[in-house]
Design a protein around this motif. Sequence first.
Motif, mmCIF file in Angstrom:
data_model
loop_
_atom_site.group_PDB
_atom_site.id
_atom_site.type_symbol
_atom_site.label_atom_id
_atom_site.label_comp_id
_atom_site.label_asym_id
_atom_site.label_seq_id
_atom_site.Cartn_x
_atom_site.Cartn_y
_atom_site.Cartn_z
ATOM 1 N N ARG A 21 -10.885 3.474 -18.641
ATOM 2 C CA ARG A 21 -12.150 2.738 -18.727
ATOM 3 C C ARG A 21 -12.830 2.652 -17.369
ATOM 4 O O ARG A 21 -14.045 2.731 -17.264
ATOM 5 N N ARG A 22 -12.033 2.490 -16.293
ATOM 6 C CA ARG A 22 -12.628 2.389 -14.969
ATOM 7 C C ARG A 22 -13.270 3.694 -14.541
ATOM 8 O O ARG A 22 -14.246 3.710 -13.802
ATOM 9 N N THR A 23 -12.721 4.821 -15.004
ATOM 10 C CA THR A 23 -13.234 6.112 -14.560
ATOM 11 C C THR A 23 -14.262 6.694 -15.512
ATOM 12 O O THR A 23 -14.743 7.798 -15.299
ATOM 13 N N ARG A 24 -14.647 5.936 -16.551
ATOM 14 C CA ARG A 24 -15.562 6.489 -17.542
ATOM 15 C C ARG A 24 -16.902 6.879 -16.917
ATOM 16 O O ARG A 24 -17.452 7.932 -17.221
ATOM 17 N N SER A 25 -17.427 6.053 -16.022
ATOM 18 C CA SER A 25 -18.732 6.343 -15.450
ATOM 19 C C SER A 25 -18.704 7.601 -14.618
ATOM 20 O O SER A 25 -19.635 8.401 -14.635
ATOM 21 N N THR A 26 -17.624 7.832 -13.861
ATOM 22 C CA THR A 26 -17.555 9.046 -13.064
ATOM 23 C C THR A 26 -17.351 10.273 -13.933
ATOM 24 O O THR A 26 -17.792 11.355 -13.602
ATOM 25 N N THR A 27 -16.709 10.078 -15.088
ATOM 26 C CA THR A 27 -16.511 11.209 -15.983
ATOM 27 C C THR A 27 -17.831 11.689 -16.563
ATOM 28 O O THR A 27 -18.047 12.889 -16.742
ATOM 29 N N HIS A 28 -18.758 10.743 -16.848
ATOM 30 C CA HIS A 28 -20.072 11.150 -17.339
ATOM 31 C C HIS A 28 -20.748 12.066 -16.334
ATOM 32 O O HIS A 28 -21.509 12.963 -16.694
ATOM 33 N N GLY A 29 -20.485 11.843 -15.066
ATOM 34 C CA GLY A 29 -21.095 12.684 -14.034
ATOM 35 C C GLY A 29 -20.252 13.880 -13.696
ATOM 36 O O GLY A 29 -20.558 14.576 -12.717
ATOM 37 N N SER A 30 -19.177 14.124 -14.452
ATOM 38 C CA SER A 30 -18.297 15.277 -14.271
ATOM 39 C C SER A 30 -17.626 15.284 -12.903
ATOM 40 O O SER A 30 -17.276 16.343 -12.385
ATOM 41 N N SER A 31 -17.436 14.117 -12.297
ATOM 42 C CA SER A 31 -16.785 14.071 -11.001
ATOM 43 C C SER A 31 -15.280 13.855 -11.111
ATOM 44 O O SER A 31 -14.578 13.937 -10.111
ATOM 45 N N LEU A 32 -14.788 13.543 -12.328
ATOM 46 C CA LEU A 32 -13.353 13.375 -12.527
ATOM 47 C C LEU A 32 -12.763 14.708 -12.969
ATOM 48 O O LEU A 32 -13.138 15.239 -14.009
ATOM 49 N N ASP A 34 -10.674 17.646 -14.626
ATOM 50 C CA ASP A 34 -10.060 17.724 -15.947
ATOM 51 C C ASP A 34 -8.557 17.461 -15.896
ATOM 52 O O ASP A 34 -7.988 16.844 -16.793
ATOM 53 N N GLU A 35 -7.893 17.949 -14.834
ATOM 54 C CA GLU A 35 -6.442 17.770 -14.798
ATOM 55 C C GLU A 35 -6.050 16.297 -14.677
ATOM 56 O O GLU A 35 -4.970 15.900 -15.098
ATOM 57 N N ILE A 36 -6.936 15.471 -14.117
ATOM 58 C CA ILE A 36 -6.674 14.034 -14.039
ATOM 59 C C ILE A 36 -7.009 13.379 -15.372
ATOM 60 O O ILE A 36 -6.219 12.613 -15.927
ATOM 61 N N LEU A 37 -8.192 13.679 -15.900
ATOM 62 C CA LEU A 37 -8.623 13.089 -17.166
ATOM 63 C C LEU A 37 -7.662 13.422 -18.296
ATOM 64 O O LEU A 37 -7.244 12.546 -19.060
ATOM 65 N N VAL A 38 -7.294 14.708 -18.390
ATOM 66 C CA VAL A 38 -6.504 15.167 -19.537
ATOM 67 C C VAL A 38 -5.015 14.905 -19.346
ATOM 68 O O VAL A 38 -4.383 14.223 -20.155
ATOM 69 N N TRP A 39 -4.445 15.414 -18.239
ATOM 70 C CA TRP A 39 -2.995 15.433 -18.123
ATOM 71 C C TRP A 39 -2.407 14.190 -17.452
ATOM 72 O O TRP A 39 -1.185 14.046 -17.395
ATOM 73 N N GLU A 40 -3.264 13.298 -16.954
ATOM 74 C CA GLU A 40 -2.765 12.043 -16.391
ATOM 75 C C GLU A 40 -3.213 10.821 -17.188
ATOM 76 O O GLU A 40 -2.643 9.749 -17.023
ATOM 77 N N HIS A 58 -19.696 13.981 -25.173
ATOM 78 C CA HIS A 58 -19.335 15.324 -25.648
ATOM 79 C C HIS A 58 -18.187 15.908 -24.828
ATOM 80 O O HIS A 58 -17.304 16.577 -25.380
ATOM 81 N N ALA A 59 -18.193 15.671 -23.516
ATOM 82 C CA ALA A 59 -17.142 16.231 -22.663
ATOM 83 C C ALA A 59 -15.787 15.641 -23.019
ATOM 84 O O ALA A 59 -14.780 16.357 -23.107
ATOM 85 N N TRP A 60 -15.753 14.319 -23.248
ATOM 86 C CA TRP A 60 -14.499 13.690 -23.621
ATOM 87 C C TRP A 60 -14.065 14.102 -25.021
ATOM 88 O O TRP A 60 -12.874 14.207 -25.298
ATOM 89 N N ARG A 61 -15.029 14.326 -25.893
ATOM 90 C CA ARG A 61 -14.680 14.772 -27.248
ATOM 91 C C ARG A 61 -13.995 16.141 -27.203
ATOM 92 O O ARG A 61 -12.990 16.363 -27.883
ATOM 93 N N ARG A 62 -14.542 17.042 -26.382
ATOM 94 C CA ARG A 62 -13.917 18.362 -26.249
ATOM 95 C C ARG A 62 -12.525 18.237 -25.637
ATOM 96 O O ARG A 62 -11.571 18.861 -26.096
#
Length: 397
Positions: A21-32, A34-40, A58-62
């Motif tokens: 939840r804390r990193t959701r805003s940075t994920t919208h900007g594609s700054s997180l 993928d290896e952190i978002l997905v595998w951690e 859409h990015a998180w859905r994929r």
Amino acid sequence: MIPRSRSRSRDSSSTVAKRARRTRSTTHGSSLPDEILVWEILVRLPHKDLIRCRAVCHAWRRAASARDLLLEHHRRQPSLPLINRGGVPGAGGPSWLNVAALDHQQLQPVARLDTLHVCVKGSCDGLLLLTEGVGNPTGMNPSICNPATRQMGRLPQLKGYVVLGLYQHQPTAEYRVLLRWSFSMSSMYVLALDRHTLPLRSIECPPDASRYRLSSSYRAPVLLRGSLHWTLVTLSIPRRTESILVFDTTAESFRQISSLPADVAAHGGADLFVMDGVLGMYSWDGNGTRGVRIWVMQDYESHVWSLKFRVELPMMPEMALILERHSLMVMCEEGDVRVLVACGGLLIYVDTEGKLLASSRDDDHSLSISKQFLKTSLVSHGFFSTFQGDVNAWPFI
């Protein structure tokens, strides 16, 4: 393919969810990355939270729908024993049955069935094989379902057949049902879920099959080394455990292991479990005792057994009522061997020293142990698209 990180933190799922939840805003900007978002993060979430993450963007859905992620997420899930929770006979009201998974001594609902004559006959990779039959295991209407994805499909009516197990055939990646013709103990058949049409395919039968009581209703198989294993119990009285039947799920052929622990042959209730990749066997001592003996196969190739534990169950008033074999099960949880006992509305959880770890009581319902396990999976299966009907209908809560 999303790159996979080699390092994984050991944070709890709740901590990981907060981090997501804390990193959701940075994920919208594609700054997180993928290896952190997905595998951690995503791979560590409970399956319901992982599904909710698909609604973020859409990015998180994929990311949350990628097959590689879902396979790894499934691999990390524990195998949870399934408990049947039904209405108490004579209590009035409609008959129904809840199937629940025991997770850290807590019952988590899996499916609600509208009749007591439906039961789980097989489990594999998050799939459950359910059968309906009015008190008759051979008069069944089978269904396949995935409780996590809320998908189900009805298989052809298999009246006269008995389910032995559900497995994946690795060379074709097909999921298949192993069946026995109830009126001929030596007739075995296979039904592929990808086609799920009759006629069934016949396979060679195990030797001396007609001498044994063989059905998933009496013995749920355990999977080890790519093979299903059952204890073989004689049809004649007194019942004796004489050998272990092994079904190679790749070659789809049978063999037998005739070497058993020296003092288990006289116990018709001997059953199998898997402990850290090792085949184990357990037996209720019977004759009014509270003892459970547990053996392990030290060497699978030479079939060498050793007595590992003798567990004395705690003294409780309900213990005198535990007469049926299905009321007891030995399982391995995070490397520790546990004994699970159900009697009426009582469920107890005991370690190998006989210490009571947890108990729960539900006087309004009757509890029984199905001997089947559920390992949650969000992996999609193409064969569900070939079934007709509402995927959100029976049997889901």
